[in-house]
Design a protein around this motif. Structure first.
Motif, PDB file in Angstrom:
ATOM      1  N   SER A  63      27.489 -23.499   4.226  1.00  0.00           N
ATOM      2  CA  SER A  63      27.223 -24.724   4.971  1.00  0.00           C
ATOM      3  C   SER A  63      25.847 -24.708   5.628  1.00  0.00           C
ATOM      4  N   VAL A  64      25.515 -23.594   6.266  1.00  0.00           N
ATOM      5  CA  VAL A  64      24.207 -23.462   6.917  1.00  0.00           C
ATOM      6  C   VAL A  64      23.096 -23.511   5.867  1.00  0.00           C
ATOM      7  N   GLY A  65      23.308 -22.872   4.731  1.00  0.00           N
ATOM      8  CA  GLY A  65      22.319 -22.895   3.656  1.00  0.00           C
ATOM      9  C   GLY A  65      22.075 -24.297   3.123  1.00  0.00           C
ATOM     10  N   LEU A  66      23.131 -25.050   2.939  1.00  0.00           N
ATOM     11  CA  LEU A  66      22.989 -26.427   2.465  1.00  0.00           C
ATOM     12  C   LEU A  66      22.267 -27.289   3.493  1.00  0.00           C
ATOM     13  N   ARG A  67      22.575 -27.087   4.752  1.00  0.00           N
ATOM     14  CA  ARG A  67      21.905 -27.845   5.810  1.00  0.00           C
ATOM     15  C   ARG A  67      20.425 -27.485   5.861  1.00  0.00           C
ATOM     16  N   ASP A  68      20.123 -26.183   5.786  1.00  0.00           N
ATOM     17  CA  ASP A  68      18.727 -25.746   5.838  1.00  0.00           C
ATOM     18  C   ASP A  68      17.932 -26.225   4.622  1.00  0.00           C
ATOM     19  N   ALA A  69      18.607 -26.376   3.486  1.00  0.00           N
ATOM     20  CA  ALA A  69      17.937 -26.846   2.270  1.00  0.00           C
ATOM     21  C   ALA A  69      17.755 -28.365   2.258  1.00  0.00           C
ATOM     22  N   GLY A  70      18.355 -29.036   3.237  1.00  0.00           N
ATOM     23  CA  GLY A  70      18.216 -30.480   3.317  1.00  0.00           C
ATOM     24  C   GLY A  70      19.236 -31.248   2.497  1.00  0.00           C
ATOM     25  N   VAL A  71      20.188 -30.546   1.918  1.00  0.00           N
ATOM     26  CA  VAL A  71      21.212 -31.197   1.101  1.00  0.00           C
ATOM     27  C   VAL A  71      22.232 -31.899   1.990  1.00  0.00           C
ATOM     28  N   VAL A  72      22.528 -31.298   3.127  1.00  0.00           N
ATOM     29  CA  VAL A  72      23.484 -31.861   4.078  1.00  0.00           C
ATOM     30  C   VAL A  72      22.768 -32.072   5.395  1.00  0.00           C
ATOM     31  N   GLY A  73      22.934 -33.261   5.972  1.00  0.00           N
ATOM     32  CA  GLY A  73      22.313 -33.573   7.249  1.00  0.00           C
ATOM     33  C   GLY A  73      23.077 -32.958   8.397  1.00  0.00           C
ATOM     34  N   ASP A  74      22.507 -33.065   9.596  1.00  0.00           N
ATOM     35  CA  ASP A  74      23.163 -32.529  10.785  1.00  0.00           C
ATOM     36  C   ASP A  74      24.484 -33.239  11.072  1.00  0.00           C
ATOM     37  N   ASP A  75      24.636 -34.450  10.547  1.00  0.00           N
ATOM     38  CA  ASP A  75      25.877 -35.196  10.748  1.00  0.00           C
ATOM     39  C   ASP A  75      26.956 -34.806   9.747  1.00  0.00           C
ATOM     40  N   GLY A  76      26.616 -33.891   8.815  1.00  0.00           N
ATOM     41  CA  GLY A  76      27.588 -33.415   7.840  1.00  0.00           C
ATOM     42  C   GLY A  76      27.652 -34.234   6.567  1.00  0.00           C
ATOM     43  N   ARG A  77      26.838 -35.265   6.470  1.00  0.00           N
ATOM     44  CA  ARG A  77      26.835 -36.111   5.278  1.00  0.00           C
ATOM     45  C   ARG A  77      25.809 -35.606   4.270  1.00  0.00           C
ATOM     46  N   ILE A  78      26.149 -35.770   2.990  1.00  0.00           N
ATOM     47  CA  ILE A  78      25.240 -35.348   1.926  1.00  0.00           C
ATOM     48  C   ILE A  78      24.052 -36.291   1.878  1.00  0.00           C
ATOM     49  N   ASP A  79      22.856 -35.722   1.796  1.00  0.00           N
ATOM     50  CA  ASP A  79      21.618 -36.489   1.686  1.00  0.00           C
ATOM     51  C   ASP A  79      21.229 -36.515   0.217  1.00  0.00           C
ATOM     52  N   PRO A  80      21.323 -37.674  -0.439  1.00  0.00           N
ATOM     53  CA  PRO A  80      20.996 -37.735  -1.876  1.00  0.00           C
ATOM     54  C   PRO A  80      19.591 -37.233  -2.178  1.00  0.00           C
ATOM     55  N   GLY A  81      18.635 -37.531  -1.305  1.00  0.00           N
ATOM     56  CA  GLY A  81      17.271 -37.060  -1.518  1.00  0.00           C
ATOM     57  C   GLY A  81      17.186 -35.546  -1.472  1.00  0.00           C
ATOM     58  N   GLY A  82      17.881 -34.942  -0.535  1.00  0.00           N
ATOM     59  CA  GLY A  82      17.898 -33.481  -0.438  1.00  0.00           C
ATOM     60  C   GLY A  82      18.617 -32.854  -1.611  1.00  0.00           C
ATOM     61  N   LEU A  83      19.659 -33.507  -2.083  1.00  0.00           N
ATOM     62  CA  LEU A  83      20.425 -33.008  -3.218  1.00  0.00           C
ATOM     63  C   LEU A  83      19.596 -33.006  -4.492  1.00  0.00           C
ATOM     64  N   LEU A  84      18.759 -34.035  -4.653  1.00  0.00           N
ATOM     65  CA  LEU A  84      17.923 -34.145  -5.848  1.00  0.00           C
ATOM     66  C   LEU A  84      16.552 -33.503  -5.683  1.00  0.00           C
ATOM     67  N   GLY A  85      16.279 -33.010  -4.499  1.00  0.00           N
ATOM     68  CA  GLY A  85      14.998 -32.356  -4.262  1.00  0.00           C
ATOM     69  C   GLY A  85      13.882 -33.330  -3.971  1.00  0.00           C
ATOM     70  N   THR A  86      14.230 -34.545  -3.584  1.00  0.00           N
ATOM     71  CA  THR A  86      13.231 -35.540  -3.224  1.00  0.00           C
ATOM     72  C   THR A  86      13.458 -35.963  -1.791  1.00  0.00           C
ATOM     73  N   THR A  87      12.467 -36.589  -1.203  1.00  0.00           N
ATOM     74  CA  THR A  87      12.633 -37.077   0.156  1.00  0.00           C
ATOM     75  C   THR A  87      13.026 -38.539   0.173  1.00  0.00           C
ATOM     76  N   GLU A  88      12.964 -39.191  -0.970  1.00  0.00           N
ATOM     77  CA  GLU A  88      13.318 -40.597  -1.056  1.00  0.00           C
ATOM     78  C   GLU A  88      14.796 -40.731  -1.374  1.00  0.00           C
ATOM     79  N   THR A  89      15.401 -41.766  -0.849  1.00  0.00           N
ATOM     80  CA  THR A  89      16.777 -42.057  -1.216  1.00  0.00           C
ATOM     81  C   THR A  89      16.768 -43.228  -2.175  1.00  0.00           C
ATOM     82  N   SER A  90      17.670 -43.205  -3.130  1.00  0.00           N
ATOM     83  CA  SER A  90      17.692 -44.285  -4.107  1.00  0.00           C
ATOM     84  C   SER A  90      18.662 -45.355  -3.638  1.00  0.00           C
ATOM     85  N   GLU A  91      18.100 -46.503  -3.294  1.00  0.00           N
ATOM     86  CA  GLU A  91      18.909 -47.643  -2.892  1.00  0.00           C
ATOM     87  C   GLU A  91      18.583 -48.799  -3.821  1.00  0.00           C
ATOM     88  N   ALA A  92      19.590 -49.563  -4.129  1.00  0.00           N
ATOM     89  CA  ALA A  92      19.379 -50.721  -4.998  1.00  0.00           C
ATOM     90  C   ALA A  92      18.608 -51.772  -4.214  1.00  0.00           C
TER      91      ALA A  92
END
Length: 96
Positions: A63-92
């Motif tokens: 859990s700490v590793g995922l948070r530090d990698a930016g995959v999971v935010g401090d609120d516990g939600r998955i960050d799509p940008g962190g998961l894909l290695g980008t800082t942008e989120t894909s929104e329609a």
């Protein structure tokens, strides 16, 4: 009557002893901070994590590793940008 007094005394003593112990949430918070604070490459279990079972400790390390990698935010939600290695989120775009 004497048995009730003895039982009450034992119960009160047990409750008093429990109030000095950290809650599970407090232990997990301290452990997560200790994991985040240790140097890169250090795989030893911090002393703050000793009360945790092996499975709980390993889940917290992940859990700490995922948070530090930016995959999971401090609120516990998955960050799509962190998961894909980008800082942008894909929104329609609006209207689609």
């Amino acid at each position: 009557m004497r048995a009730r007094i003895t039982a009450s005394t034992v119960l009160l003593a047990a409750l008093a002893g429990c109030t000095n112990q950290a809650t599970r949430a407090e232990i997990e918070t301290r452990c997560a901070q200790a994991i985040a604070d240790r140097s890169d490459g250090d795989k030893t279990k911090p002393a703050a994590c000793e009360p945790l079972r092996k499975d709980d400790y390993e889940a917290l390390v992940i859990s700490v590793g995922l948070r530090d990698a930016g995959v999971v935010g401090d609120d516990g939600r998955i960050d799509p940008g962190g998961l894909l290695g980008t800082t942008e989120t894909s929104e329609a775009p609006a209207g689609e």
